[in-house]
Enzyme design. Structure first.
Site, PDB file in Angstrom:
ATOM      1  CB  ILE A 170      -0.971   0.026   1.206  1.00  0.00           C
ATOM      2  CG1 ILE A 170      -0.219  -0.110   2.526  1.00  0.00           C
ATOM      3  CG2 ILE A 170      -2.032  -1.040   1.080  1.00  0.00           C
ATOM      4  CD1 ILE A 170      -1.121  -0.069   3.757  1.00  0.00           C
ATOM      5  CG  ASP A 171      -0.289   4.509  -2.442  1.00  0.00           C
ATOM      6  OD1 ASP A 171       0.360   3.757  -3.180  1.00  0.00           O
ATOM      7  OD2 ASP A 171      -1.321   5.103  -2.795  1.00  0.00           O
ATOM      8  CE  LYS A 172       6.758   8.915   3.242  1.00  0.00           C
ATOM      9  NZ  LYS A 172       7.667   9.989   2.754  1.00  0.00           N
TER      10      LYS A 172
END
Length: 369
Positions: free
Chosen positions: A172-174
């Site tokens: 998942i994104d930062k």
């Protein structure tokens, strides 16, 4: 050498390193990628073939790499208009060796939801990169896992520390928070990767999106591909298009908060920035999603008091309002379905409460007139 064919990562990896100065003509060359075309592979231009297999590689850069002699088919350089045939072995070579990223174990606190001898499920905090990459070589989830699992899991031992993604089968994104499953053994990694590839896993997210939804639930369909205007963004292209990858997001409205809406998102596919790009595409950019313009006031009034209220909300929730809330999969060895749930992080909870208070105050004002 990287093999990206069996795992579909949900987020961003910079692999676009093709450079005309990396020509393979003369001197030693190093193999960076190798793909073998399937027996059922239809004739397809090699630039399209490679873009479909290397996440975030642009067609322009692939064409430049071909012009520089960096793309080989069956050990012979080819041009970008070469059509890949069944059984072709496609390799990408450079004049420099693949970047080796040493995984340094770091004692970083982790919120582990579940763990056994095959896998663990972690609730990632916002702001933490999943794995090392350009500009983020330390402080990542992988660095924390390497410390937690050192000498305890075959995929995370010191001998395997140069793999930048040991045990990862999705991401998942930062600045997205939430649940991730991590493999501790080769058996678990193979099993989980196959489940993600076959779309038999279950994932739901909770998001805050700008605007009021006309329908209580719906489905967003559209290929996700790299934006031609901004490489850090993904765009949505028509289904069936040669650009991007097939993507489907189902959503359900959970709560109307006036100028924003709390929604549940269920992923049928897992593409880079899928929810963020899909929601922008339908006119409901995620709240405070700087990458996609959600950090601007997209709905509401022009009153300065309202603008200050939204700015305060941005400060409370300084990231895109997206949380990977549930995750379900079949356990690799127990042969039983497991599903995990997580609470919304405090920054999203505080933002939601602030909007509830704002809406209640606005309604009280109307009633008093």
């Amino acid at each position: 050498m990287a093999d990206m064919e069996n795992v579909d990562f949900d987020d961003e990896v910079d692999v676009d390193e093709y450079d005309e100065s990396s020509s393979s003509e003369g001197g030693e060359v190093y193999e960076h990628y190798r793909f073998t075309a399937d027996k059922k592979q239809g004739l397809l231009r090699i630039d399209k073939f490679i873009v479909n297999r290397i996440e975030h590689a642009s067609r322009t850069k692939v064409q430049e790499a071909a012009d520089a002699g960096n793309i080989l088919v069956n050990d012979k350089p080819v041009k970008a208009n070469y059509r890949v045939k069944p059984g072709d072995v496609v390799t990408i070579v450079m004049s420099y060796p693949p970047r080796e990223i040493e995984i340094i174990p770091e004692d970083i606190p982790l919120e582990i939801v579940y763990e056994d001898d095959q896998l663990l499920v972690v609730n990632k905090r916002p702001g933490m990169c999943v794995h090392p990459g350009y500009g983020n070589y330390t402080g990542t989830l992988v660095n924390a896992l390497a410390f937690h699992l050192q000498d305890k899991a075959e995929l995370w031992t010191k001998e395997a520390k140069n793999d930048p993604r040991p045990g990862l089968v999705h991401r998942i994104d930062k600045d997205t928070s939430g649940l991730l499953v991590v493999a501790k053994t080769e058996l678990a990694k193979t099993s989980l990767a196959k489940q993600f590839f076959n779309k038999t896993t279950s994932r739901t997210y909770v998001a805050l999106a700008w605007g009021h939804f006309d329908e209580p639930e719906g489905t967003i369909r559209g290929n996700i591909g790299r934006s031609s205007q901004d490489r850090k963004q993904m765009d949505v292209y028509p289904e069936g298009s040669e650009i991007g990858k097939h993507a489907v997001t189902h959503y359900k409205v959970l709560e109307n908060l006036g100028y924003i809406t709390k929604v549940q998102c269920r992923l049928e596919t897992g593409r880079t920035h899928q929810i963020r790009a899909h929601f922008k595409h339908i006119g409901h950019t995620l709240f405070n999603d700087e990458r996609y313009g959600g950090n601007q006031i997209l709905k509401g009034t022009t009153f300065s008091k309202y603008k200050q209220f939204v700015q305060n909300c941005f400060e409370i929730l300084p990231r895109q309002a997206l949380h990977a809330k549930t995750l379900g999969f079949m356990h690799p060895t127990k042969n039983e379905y497991m599903e995990f749930d997580s609470e919304l992080p405090q920054d999203m909870v505080a933002c939601i409460e602030k909007w509830r208070t704002y809406i209640a105050g606005r309604e009280d004002s109307v009633e008093s007139i």
